[in-house]
Design an enzyme around this catalytic site. Structure first.
Site, PDB file in Angstrom:
ATOM      1  N   LEU A   1      26.216 -16.160   9.315  1.00 17.12           N
ATOM      2  CA  LEU A   1      26.551 -16.972  10.470  1.00 17.12           C
ATOM      3  C   LEU A   1      26.625 -16.150  11.799  1.00 17.12           C
ATOM      4  O   LEU A   1      26.225 -16.579  12.724  1.00 17.12           O
ATOM      5  CB  LEU A   1      27.825 -17.633  10.197  1.00 17.12           C
ATOM      6  CG  LEU A   1      27.939 -18.853   9.288  1.00 17.12           C
ATOM      7  CD1 LEU A   1      29.365 -19.190   8.733  1.00 17.12           C
ATOM      8  CD2 LEU A   1      27.110 -19.998  10.030  1.00 17.12           C
TER       9      LEU A   1
ATOM     10  N   GLY B   1      23.029 -15.059  12.929  1.00 20.65           N
ATOM     11  CA  GLY B   1      22.123 -16.124  12.896  1.00 20.65           C
ATOM     12  C   GLY B   1      22.442 -16.746  14.284  1.00 20.65           C
ATOM     13  O   GLY B   1      21.738 -17.202  15.063  1.00 20.65           O
ATOM     14  N   GLU B   2      23.901 -16.959  14.567  1.00 21.23           N
ATOM     15  CA  GLU B   2      24.264 -17.603  15.926  1.00 21.23           C
ATOM     16  C   GLU B   2      23.836 -16.547  16.983  1.00 21.23           C
ATOM     17  O   GLU B   2      23.281 -17.147  18.047  1.00 21.23           O
ATOM     18  CB  GLU B   2      25.862 -17.653  15.862  1.00 21.23           C
ATOM     19  CG  GLU B   2      26.192 -18.379  17.163  1.00 21.23           C
ATOM     20  CD  GLU B   2      27.571 -18.822  17.192  1.00 21.23           C
ATOM     21  OE1 GLU B   2      28.027 -19.558  18.047  1.00 21.23           O
ATOM     22  OE2 GLU B   2      28.321 -18.401  16.276  1.00 21.23           O
ATOM     23  N   ALA B   3      24.099 -15.291  16.865  1.00 22.39           N
ATOM     24  CA  ALA B   3      23.877 -14.411  17.974  1.00 22.39           C
ATOM     25  C   ALA B   3      22.156 -14.634  18.268  1.00 22.39           C
ATOM     26  O   ALA B   3      21.572 -14.709  19.269  1.00 22.39           O
ATOM     27  CB  ALA B   3      23.868 -12.912  17.446  1.00 22.39           C
TER      28      ALA B   3
END
Length: 138
Positions: A56, A59-61
């Site tokens: 997460l 992926g968010e970065a």
């Protein structure tokens, strides 16, 4: 590093402290696609699997970087407002690849799909991230 307010200079990715600790490497960066890699080693949970939180975080970065690159073409910046993920399979070793592609590139919101795959190209995780585009502060 963010371009100055009013500038439409294309933003270039700079890694943050967490990204560096996780071993993230940038492979490609453009409005159409951002690709990064990360080792599984050093990002595993107590059962020896790639940590879902690591998936997460990376992926968010990557999805946020993609949004900021788009926002920079409009003289804006981006902040995340929603992220969701589905874990499909696990990994114990190797390097994962994280690829963000746009679903929607607006003047107010962006939405990106972020795929995390293993070295065999198998999908480990799918994320969707939405970012709000904001004017840069002077």
């Amino acid at each position: 590093m963010t371009p100055e307010a009013g500038s439409t200079e294309l933003w270039k990715i700079t890694l943050g402290e967490l990204d560096e600790k996780m071993g993230v490497k940038i492979v490609e960066e453009s409005v159409d696609r951002v690709v990064a890699t990360m080792p599984v080693e050093g990002n595993r949970q107590s059962f020896g699997l790639l940590h879902g939180g690591a998936s997460l975080a990376v992926g968010e970065a990557v999805g946020s970087w993609a949004a900021v690159i788009h926002a920079s073409t409009l003289g804006k910046t981006a902040v995340g407002v929603d992220v969701s993920a589905t874990h499909h399979r696990s990994a114990r070793e190797g390097t994962i690849t994280i690829t963000a592609t746009p679903i929607h590139l607006g003047s107010t919101l962006t939405t990106h799909e972020v795929l995390i795959t293993n070295e065999a190209g198998q999908r480990l995780c799918t994320l969707r991230i939405t970012n709000l585009l904001l004017d840069r502060k002077a």
